[in-house]
Write an enzyme that holds these catalytic residues in place. Structure first.
Site, PDB file in Angstrom:
ATOM      1  N   GLY A 260       0.860  -1.182   0.000  1.00  0.00           N
ATOM      2  CA  GLY A 260       0.000   0.000   0.000  1.00  0.00           C
ATOM      3  C   GLY A 260       0.893   1.228   0.000  1.00  0.00           C
ATOM      4  N   ARG A 261       1.486   1.472   1.154  1.00  0.00           N
ATOM      5  CA  ARG A 261       2.324   2.655   1.351  1.00  0.00           C
ATOM      6  C   ARG A 261       3.428   2.778   0.288  1.00  0.00           C
ATOM      7  NH1 ARG A 261       3.048   4.432   6.730  1.00  0.00           N
ATOM      8  NH2 ARG A 261       2.626   2.300   7.348  1.00  0.00           N
ATOM      9  N   CYS A 326      -9.774  21.290  18.213  1.00  0.00           N
ATOM     10  CA  CYS A 326      -9.674  21.646  19.639  1.00  0.00           C
ATOM     11  C   CYS A 326      -9.025  20.559  20.482  1.00  0.00           C
ATOM     12  CB  CYS A 326     -11.074  21.933  20.164  1.00  0.00           C
ATOM     13  SG  CYS A 326     -11.815  23.241  19.223  1.00  0.00           S
ATOM     14  N   TYR A 355      -2.424   6.397   3.850  1.00  0.00           N
ATOM     15  CA  TYR A 355      -3.036   6.553   5.183  1.00  0.00           C
ATOM     16  C   TYR A 355      -3.200   8.031   5.543  1.00  0.00           C
ATOM     17  CZ  TYR A 355      -1.606   1.713   5.021  1.00  0.00           C
ATOM     18  OH  TYR A 355      -1.425   0.410   4.608  1.00  0.00           O
TER      19      TYR A 355
HETATM   20  N1  LLP Z   1      -1.751  -6.405   3.892  1.00  0.00           N
HETATM   21  C1  LLP Z   1      -2.292  -6.451   5.111  1.00  0.00           C
HETATM   22  C2  LLP Z   1      -2.876  -7.696   5.593  1.00  0.00           C
HETATM   23  C3  LLP Z   1      -2.278  -5.302   5.932  1.00  0.00           C
HETATM   24  O1  LLP Z   1      -2.803  -5.355   7.148  1.00  0.00           O
HETATM   25  C4  LLP Z   1      -1.699  -4.115   5.441  1.00  0.00           C
HETATM   26  C5  LLP Z   1      -1.670  -2.890   6.251  1.00  0.00           C
HETATM   27  C6  LLP Z   1      -1.157  -4.105   4.148  1.00  0.00           C
HETATM   28  C7  LLP Z   1      -1.186  -5.278   3.400  1.00  0.00           C
HETATM   29  C8  LLP Z   1      -0.517  -2.891   3.548  1.00  0.00           C
HETATM   30  O2  LLP Z   1       0.562  -2.473   4.283  1.00  0.00           O
HETATM   31  P1  LLP Z   1       1.573  -1.362   3.687  1.00  0.00           P
HETATM   32  O3  LLP Z   1       2.200  -1.938   2.461  1.00  0.00           O
HETATM   33  O4  LLP Z   1       0.798  -0.152   3.370  1.00  0.00           O
HETATM   34  O5  LLP Z   1       2.537  -1.154   4.773  1.00  0.00           O
HETATM   35  N2  LLP Z   1      -2.341   3.420   9.296  1.00  0.00           N
HETATM   36  C9  LLP Z   1      -0.979   2.973   9.460  1.00  0.00           C
HETATM   37  C10 LLP Z   1      -0.681   1.748   8.640  1.00  0.00           C
HETATM   38  C11 LLP Z   1      -1.606   0.587   8.920  1.00  0.00           C
HETATM   39  C12 LLP Z   1      -1.305  -0.625   8.080  1.00  0.00           C
HETATM   40  C13 LLP Z   1      -2.354  -1.645   8.245  1.00  0.00           C
HETATM   41  N3  LLP Z   1      -2.179  -2.815   7.414  1.00  0.00           N
HETATM   42  C14 LLP Z   1      -0.034   4.121   9.135  1.00  0.00           C
HETATM   43  O6  LLP Z   1      -0.492   5.212   8.820  1.00  0.00           O
HETATM   44  O7  LLP Z   1       1.171   3.956   9.236  1.00  0.00           O
END
Ligand code: LLP
Length: 407
Positions: A260-261, A326, A355
């Site tokens: 994702g990120r 606030c 995110y």
């Molecule tokens: N697959 C699963 C099963 C996941 O739980 C997640 C993210 C991803 C893939 C994607 O992860 P990435 O490639 O984006 O790291 N809100 C938090 C991040 C939460 C991630 C949750 N799961 C932040 O802003 O850092």
């Protein structure tokens, strides 16, 4: 990118995404697994804007979804059913039913109870559910505790022994088809070794399952690839791919990853306007029209995003960049250096593509920001700014009926 012009055209607060960068990142990851069967399933939760999804679907991406809403978003932009995965620790019966009816590639199961529930639902529909089981390998991903998921103390997945029992059950079921195996140990990972350790553990289980003639076709290594927010070092994609292939030791599977990120994080900028500057006797504050409801990462995780004042380069004094919400927890950055700002100056927060908008809310009855994409130098609105009427719409009918009752 001319953030001043974009801000004046679309107003602020605003999210801006560089679609050329998204393409570059998607292709870099896809190419890292060249010569191997692989599927990049973009993690929709990172940024679920329909135009982002459509752009990725057109590039050939699959999608990793964590709610039926995300599955519907993917289907809406023309994603192929057999490239959609549905994960999550607590799916409802309705969600499982709809996922089955839509015949997506895989449902990632995270507990024995869920497996039995899915079997019942599949039986009711007279369908065979293609399943993958999320194995929790008990590996420390060494990331922020809120986004670390691969330890047995975390709520995610099942241990390898339970997973094995679940696969054996599924093999004998008329309504379940073991198809994939899955792990995801955390997010914003900058060290490769925990991923490889996890891949080795899960690959070993894969070998045991194959010895039991349980035919697993997809090896899903999750997401989690970290990005550069400040001075982090990204995992080298070649090492990543080679490490995973090495862990598999020649087992023939399609490799699935769920970034994702990595794909959208550094494609995105959060743009806000300075409202005021003030000095409260002890500290200098730059107050912007962007706030924690727009970008919650700094408040929630203590995340550091680089911030600059557009068109100004002398970073003079230390300040906190804060929003109008606030709460003292409402800040975009603390103790950073910025030039002296005046009303109307543009503040740009980097690394905001993942995110950012997807975690935004209407807290303080603030309308959520607009989103814009830039592709080949051309900008386009991909989500209009919310208005007050959008925010209160689900409440209005009840207000009116309460009024009527009172009369
Ligand atoms: N697959 C699963 C099963 C996941 O739980 C997640 C993210 C991803 C893939 C994607 O992860 P990435 O490639 O984006 O790291 N809100 C938090 C991040 C939460 C991630 C949750 N799961 C932040 O802003 O850092």
């Amino acid at each position: 990118m001319d953030f001043k012009e974009l801000a004046s055209k679309y107003k602020t607060p605003l999210y801006v995404y560089d679609f050329n960068y998204i393409k570059e990142r998607y292709e870099a990851l896809k190419n890292a697994f060249y010569a191997r069967k692989s599927l990049v399933c973009y993690a929709v939760k990172a940024n679920s804007n329909l135009s982002v999804l459509k752009f990725l679907a057109d590039l050939g991406a699959g999608f990793d979804c964590v709610s039926i809403g995300e599955v519907k978003r993917a289907l809406m932009v023309g994603a192929k059913r057999y490239q959609i995965i549905f994960s999550g620790v607590g799916k409802s019966d309705e969600e499982l039913k709809e996922a089955l009816e839509n015949e997506i590639l895989l449902i990632n199961v995270e507990s024995f109870a869920e497996l039995l529930r899915l079997e019942e639902i599949a039986k009711g529909l007279n369908l065979k559910a293609r399943i993958s089981i999320r194995v929790n390998p008990g590996v420390d991903a060494k990331t922020h505790p809120y986004i670390s998921t691969g330890l047995n103390e975390n709520k995610f997945g099942v241990d390898a022994q339970t997973a094995k029992k679940m696969y054996i059950h599924a093999k004998t079921s008329e309504f379940l088809e073991p198809t994939g195996i899955h792990f995801h140990i955390g997010s914003q990972l900058t060290s490769l070794s925990p991923i490889i350790d996890a891949a080795k553990i899960v690959s070993e289980l894969l070998r045991e399952l194959r010895a039991l003639e349980i035919d697993i076709k997809f090896f899903d290594v999750g997401g989690g690839l970290g990005i550069i927010y400040n001075d982090e070092k990204e995992i080298n994609l070649y090492d990543y791919a080679q490490g995973i292939l090495g862990a598999l030791k020649g087992q023939d599977v399609t490799i699935v990853c769920e970034p994702g990120r990595f794909i959208v994080g550094n494609a995105g900028y959060f743009v806000a306007s300075v409202l005021y500057e003030k000095f409260n006797g002890k500290k200098r504050f730059v107050i912007t029209d962007g706030a924690m409801n727009d970008l919650i990462r700094p408040s929630l995780y203590g995340a550091h995003h680089k911030i600059f004042a557009y068109g100004k380069d002398e970073n003079l004094g230390t300040c906190d960049v804060v929003g109008p919400v606030c709460e003292s927890g409402d800040f975009l950055a603390k103790d950073i250096k910025l030039p002296e700002c005046e009303s109307g100056d543009i503040i740009v927060v980097k690394g905001a593509g993942a995110y950012g908008f997807s975690m935004s809310s209407n807290y303080n009855t603030r309308n959520r920001a607009a989103e814009v994409c830039v592709l080949d130098g051309k900008d386009r609105l991909i989500r209009r700014r919310e208005c007050f009427e959008d925010v209160v719409a689900p409440e209005i009918e009840f207000l009116e009926s309460a009024d009527a009752r009172a009369k």
